[in-house]
Design a protein around this motif. Sequence first.
Motif, short mmCIF file in Angstrom:
data_model
loop_
_atom_site.label_atom_id
_atom_site.label_comp_id
_atom_site.label_asym_id
_atom_site.label_seq_id
_atom_site.Cartn_x
_atom_site.Cartn_y
_atom_site.Cartn_z
N ARG A 67 0.73 -1.13 0.05
CA ARG A 67 -0.02 0.11 0.04
C ARG A 67 0.91 1.27 0.05
O ARG A 67 0.78 2.10 -0.72
CB ARG A 67 -1.01 0.12 1.22
CG ARG A 67 -1.84 1.14 1.21
CD ARG A 67 -2.59 1.49 2.45
NE ARG A 67 -3.22 2.73 2.67
CZ ARG A 67 -3.64 3.32 4.06
NH1 ARG A 67 -3.75 2.28 4.83
NH2 ARG A 67 -4.10 4.39 4.02
N LEU A 68 1.94 1.40 0.57
CA LEU A 68 2.98 2.32 0.86
C LEU A 68 3.48 2.68 -0.33
O LEU A 68 3.41 4.00 -1.12
CB LEU A 68 4.00 2.19 2.04
CG LEU A 68 3.49 2.42 3.33
CD1 LEU A 68 4.58 1.59 4.11
CD2 LEU A 68 3.26 3.78 3.78
N ALA A 69 3.83 1.59 -1.12
CA ALA A 69 4.46 1.92 -2.32
C ALA A 69 3.36 2.54 -3.45
O ALA A 69 3.80 3.38 -4.41
CB ALA A 69 5.09 0.62 -2.99
N LEU A 70 2.41 1.81 -3.54
CA LEU A 70 1.39 2.13 -4.45
C LEU A 70 0.59 3.50 -4.35
O LEU A 70 0.48 4.30 -5.27
CB LEU A 70 0.43 0.84 -4.77
CG LEU A 70 0.76 -0.33 -5.25
CD1 LEU A 70 -0.18 -1.20 -5.34
CD2 LEU A 70 1.30 -0.06 -6.94
N GLU A 71 0.18 3.42 -3.14
CA GLU A 71 -0.59 4.85 -2.90
C GLU A 71 -0.02 5.87 -2.30
O GLU A 71 -0.20 7.09 -2.78
CB GLU A 71 -1.78 4.34 -1.57
CG GLU A 71 -2.68 3.46 -2.18
CD GLU A 71 -3.56 3.01 -1.01
OE1 GLU A 71 -3.81 3.55 0.03
OE2 GLU A 71 -4.50 1.99 -1.22
N GLN A 72 1.08 5.77 -1.63
CA GLN A 72 1.83 6.79 -0.98
C GLN A 72 3.01 7.38 -1.86
O GLN A 72 3.56 8.45 -1.81
CB GLN A 72 2.40 6.61 0.49
CG GLN A 72 1.47 6.02 1.46
CD GLN A 72 0.46 7.19 1.82
OE1 GLN A 72 0.93 8.42 1.97
NE2 GLN A 72 -0.76 7.11 2.17
N GLY A 73 3.59 6.44 -2.71
CA GLY A 73 4.78 6.66 -3.44
C GLY A 73 6.02 6.79 -2.74
O GLY A 73 6.79 7.42 -3.01
N ALA A 74 5.94 6.19 -1.34
CA ALA A 74 7.07 6.63 -0.18
C ALA A 74 8.13 5.57 -0.90
O ALA A 74 7.81 4.51 -1.39
CB ALA A 74 6.56 6.20 0.83
N THR A 75 9.53 5.98 -0.31
CA THR A 75 10.50 5.13 -0.37
C THR A 75 10.43 4.08 0.73
O THR A 75 10.43 4.68 2.01
CB THR A 75 11.87 5.85 -0.20
OG1 THR A 75 12.03 6.78 -1.61
CG2 THR A 75 12.93 4.97 0.09
N VAL A 76 10.50 2.87 0.67
CA VAL A 76 10.26 1.75 1.53
C VAL A 76 11.27 0.94 2.04
O VAL A 76 11.90 0.43 0.71
CB VAL A 76 8.97 1.11 1.39
CG1 VAL A 76 8.43 -0.15 2.54
CG2 VAL A 76 7.45 1.85 1.09
N ILE A 77 11.90 0.73 2.98
CA ILE A 77 12.77 -0.15 3.32
C ILE A 77 12.41 -1.10 4.46
O ILE A 77 12.11 -0.82 5.62
CB ILE A 77 14.15 0.45 3.91
CG1 ILE A 77 14.86 1.57 3.03
CG2 ILE A 77 15.19 -0.48 4.21
CD1 ILE A 77 15.86 2.35 3.27
N ILE A 78 12.18 -2.43 4.00
CA ILE A 78 11.97 -3.37 4.91
C ILE A 78 12.92 -3.74 5.90
O ILE A 78 14.09 -3.92 5.38
CB ILE A 78 11.20 -4.65 4.14
CG1 ILE A 78 10.00 -4.27 3.27
CG2 ILE A 78 11.24 -5.80 4.95
CD1 ILE A 78 9.96 -5.59 2.39
#
Length: 232
Positions: A67-78
């Motif tokens: 959801r973060l990647a698709l809707e927020q366009g945020a840089t995500v680090i797991i």
Amino acid sequence: MSALVTILDDEPAIREMLSEALTEAGFRTLTFGRATEFEAALRRTTPDVCLVDLGLPDRDGLSLVHRLALEQGATVIIISGRAQVQDRVTGLELGADDYIIKPFDPSEVVARVRARLRGPKQAAATSNTARFNGWTAHFERYALEDEAGIETPFSHAEGEVLRLFLESPKRLITRAHMQESLGGAAGESFDRAMDVRISRLRTKLREDPKNPRLIKTIYGAGYIFLGDVVWV
């Protein structure tokens, strides 16, 4: 204003450790122990980077990453204790930009955050040298150098494929994207040529052909390069 990094992890000690390391490095931070608190905060603020643990008490971390990647366009680090290759591949396929396995050194996380904010393509555009997982790729002289300083040459064609992987680490690279980036007519001959180049690169990187660690084949989709890349 400095970049904002959000930290979502159910372990207070990890949240505190990451917050201190990132604050000392000049970042602003917000920490959360539950996904519901984190999602509520997203309605009020937009982070530059999100550090997300997969083992959350109230939500599946992978669905949150998607959801973060698709809707927020945020840089995500797991950040996760799940070390299996398939877990890493799944997280990256769902849109994560990087994957860090617990336990980790906080300085490594700071370096990864900085690298993602700087952008690998921007760094790659101004450099002909990349370091990854004990290797150094010298594109100006077409050579791979290992930790002992031993060099193995690679061809211009192999270098094109390697650079494509190193410019987009931990991202799915489809056959169509490869064809568009490298040129040539799409079809069986192009696919065969890519298979040969990738096989040769794996050999030069001393990969196990049955279980390669760096260049992973995602059957029916393309490839993912799982190395940690720094352009110098």
